[in-house]
Design a protein around this motif. Sequence first.
Motif, short mmCIF file in Angstrom:
data_model
loop_
_atom_site.label_atom_id
_atom_site.label_comp_id
_atom_site.label_asym_id
_atom_site.label_seq_id
_atom_site.Cartn_x
_atom_site.Cartn_y
_atom_site.Cartn_z
N UNK A 144 0.73 -1.30 0.15
CA UNK A 144 0.05 -0.05 -0.02
C UNK A 144 0.89 1.34 -0.05
N UNK A 145 1.87 1.19 0.87
CA UNK A 145 2.68 2.41 0.99
C UNK A 145 3.20 2.87 -0.44
N UNK A 146 4.23 1.74 -1.21
CA UNK A 146 4.72 1.97 -2.48
C UNK A 146 3.91 2.31 -3.52
N UNK A 147 2.71 1.76 -3.57
CA UNK A 147 1.48 2.05 -4.66
C UNK A 147 0.94 3.45 -4.47
N UNK A 148 0.33 3.82 -3.48
CA UNK A 148 -0.41 4.84 -2.96
C UNK A 148 0.67 6.09 -3.11
N UNK A 149 1.84 5.94 -2.56
CA UNK A 149 2.80 6.68 -2.26
C UNK A 149 3.31 7.40 -3.90
N UNK A 150 3.20 6.41 -4.76
CA UNK A 150 3.31 6.85 -6.14
C UNK A 150 1.85 7.36 -6.80
N UNK A 151 0.69 7.02 -6.52
CA UNK A 151 -0.28 7.31 -7.15
C UNK A 151 -0.71 8.44 -6.74
N UNK A 152 -0.48 8.89 -5.47
CA UNK A 152 -0.67 10.34 -5.13
C UNK A 152 -0.30 11.53 -6.13
N UNK A 153 1.03 11.18 -6.40
CA UNK A 153 1.63 12.22 -7.54
C UNK A 153 1.56 12.01 -8.64
N UNK A 154 1.03 10.67 -9.33
CA UNK A 154 1.02 10.62 -10.78
C UNK A 154 0.08 11.53 -11.55
N UNK A 155 -1.06 11.67 -11.37
CA UNK A 155 -1.75 12.68 -11.96
C UNK A 155 -1.01 14.10 -12.16
N UNK A 156 -0.42 14.51 -10.88
CA UNK A 156 0.49 15.93 -10.75
C UNK A 156 1.40 15.83 -11.95
N UNK A 157 2.29 14.64 -11.93
CA UNK A 157 3.34 14.46 -12.81
C UNK A 157 2.91 14.47 -14.36
N UNK A 158 1.53 14.00 -14.53
CA UNK A 158 1.47 13.90 -15.88
C UNK A 158 0.86 15.36 -16.32
N UNK A 159 0.21 16.01 -15.38
CA UNK A 159 -0.21 17.66 -15.84
C UNK A 159 1.06 18.51 -15.85
N UNK A 160 1.84 18.38 -14.71
CA UNK A 160 2.97 19.47 -14.78
C UNK A 160 3.82 19.34 -15.68
N UNK A 161 4.32 17.87 -15.93
CA UNK A 161 5.49 17.76 -17.03
C UNK A 161 5.22 17.30 -18.53
N UNK A 162 4.06 16.83 -18.50
CA UNK A 162 3.36 16.45 -20.11
C UNK A 162 2.44 17.40 -20.38
N UNK A 163 1.73 18.11 -19.48
CA UNK A 163 0.83 19.09 -20.13
C UNK A 163 -0.58 18.56 -20.27
N UNK A 164 -0.70 17.34 -19.71
CA UNK A 164 -2.09 16.81 -19.86
C UNK A 164 -3.06 17.56 -18.84
N UNK A 165 -4.49 17.18 -19.62
CA UNK A 165 -5.38 18.07 -18.80
C UNK A 165 -5.67 17.16 -17.46
N UNK A 166 -6.46 17.46 -16.50
CA UNK A 166 -6.54 16.89 -15.35
C UNK A 166 -7.60 15.86 -15.50
N UNK A 167 -8.56 15.61 -16.54
CA UNK A 167 -9.28 14.74 -17.08
C UNK A 167 -8.64 13.54 -17.54
#
Length: 464
Positions: free
Chosen positions: A277-300
């Motif tokens: 749980x720690x490994x997976x959710x520790x990553x998942x919490x920042x996955x959308x942010x990474x995709x928005x900030x670094x690759x310019x994806x929309x939040x959707x």
Amino acid sequence: MTSEPERDIATGILGPAHRRLSIGIVATVVFIAFESMAVATAMPTAVPELDGMALYAFAFSSFFTTSLFAMVVSGELCDRQGPRLPLILGTASFTVGLLLAGTAQSMLPFLAGRATQGLGGGLVIVALYVVVGRAYPERMRPKIFAAMSAAWVVPSIVGPLVAGLLTDELSWRWVFLGIAPLVLIPVALALPSARAVDGPPPGGPSDRAGRKRFALATALGMGLLQYAGSRADAIAIGVAAVALVALALNVPKLLPPGTMVLRRGLPTVVAMRGILAGAFFGTEAFLPLLLVAERGLSSTLAGLSLTGGALGWASGSWYQGRTKTVAPRYLLVRVGCLLVAAAIAAVGLALIPSVPVVVSVLAWTVGAFGMGMSMASISVLLFQLSSVGDHGANSAAMQVSDALFSATFVGLAGTIFGSGHGGAGDSTGVAGVDTWIYLVILAVMAGLALVGAWAAGRVRVTTA
């Protein structure tokens, strides 16, 4: 001749003996999952309306803090009296919490409602696990755990959408008030079967009772740690120190002896739940942010990565529950950990502009497959290694391990992230973070998953 699917329906979790209970359990998980996904969508509108932005984080932490305490209470009640009472109390508490939050006119009553919901959620989830342990024979448990995992898929897909529509077109209050009467239906379906397996276990209750005070101290420690994280002064340091001492003294009392040192058998099973749980959710919490900030994806579009994760998780849980899946449980857990580690590493590829984003998104779905396969297998192993009298205590310990590791590593990722925030963000407030910070977060989480892959062999009582 009767086909295998027909035999599964006749004698499996949807057979006449278990159909009502199975539907009740799955539906209960669906409503809890929907509320979890929907609340995150409604919160940005609800909290400002209640003039409570300074307490925004507590709208989430109040739920998790009280649920941790309730998990331990539920485990003791189940082992002493059976699962029926905590199931009833938990449903009532969860419903009252929904009503309190939905009718709140200021932030403090809203937080009280969220805390009451947490009490109900903690009581119910442990009671459901105990019902599974008592009502289903061992051969059926992989399938009912798979069904419980699958119950998160639809809420993960439609929960944010429905919550967004309710919030925009009606009011955020309907996210809470609309679901309150519906929660009673699935529990009513499960109660007759819960009554049939109610009462103290044949061998007497667990000898690990009397842990409520440790659970209360742990919950308070987590709350204080959250409070310290919301401040940036000398007081925060003192509060954090008190919180860490409270956690260090009390957390080991809530887990089977030897959990923190990965003692072979049940202690490692409980620890593995937290490690994954720690490994997976520790990553998942920042996955959308990474995709928005670094690759310019929309939040959707970034959010679709989480939907893929929900589908992968359900698929992995289904796989471990197949009759034809003959791999030993420890091996399923180990392979699951390796898939999670590989997926976390693949998320880092999204930081390379020439690599298509879909590579990381698909990899995350595969990692979630590993999570579903591992987490359901861990639940099966827990009951294999527990006496009936310890079902409640050990189910609570597993949930506590999950909550503690998730909170710890999501918090650690947040601390690492904050240290690299350059303050030069764009209008969305998500840029201005050094790219290497994401790599540090991913390296920590992948390392934790690899520790889990090494430790997976220790879930076996013998080395044979």
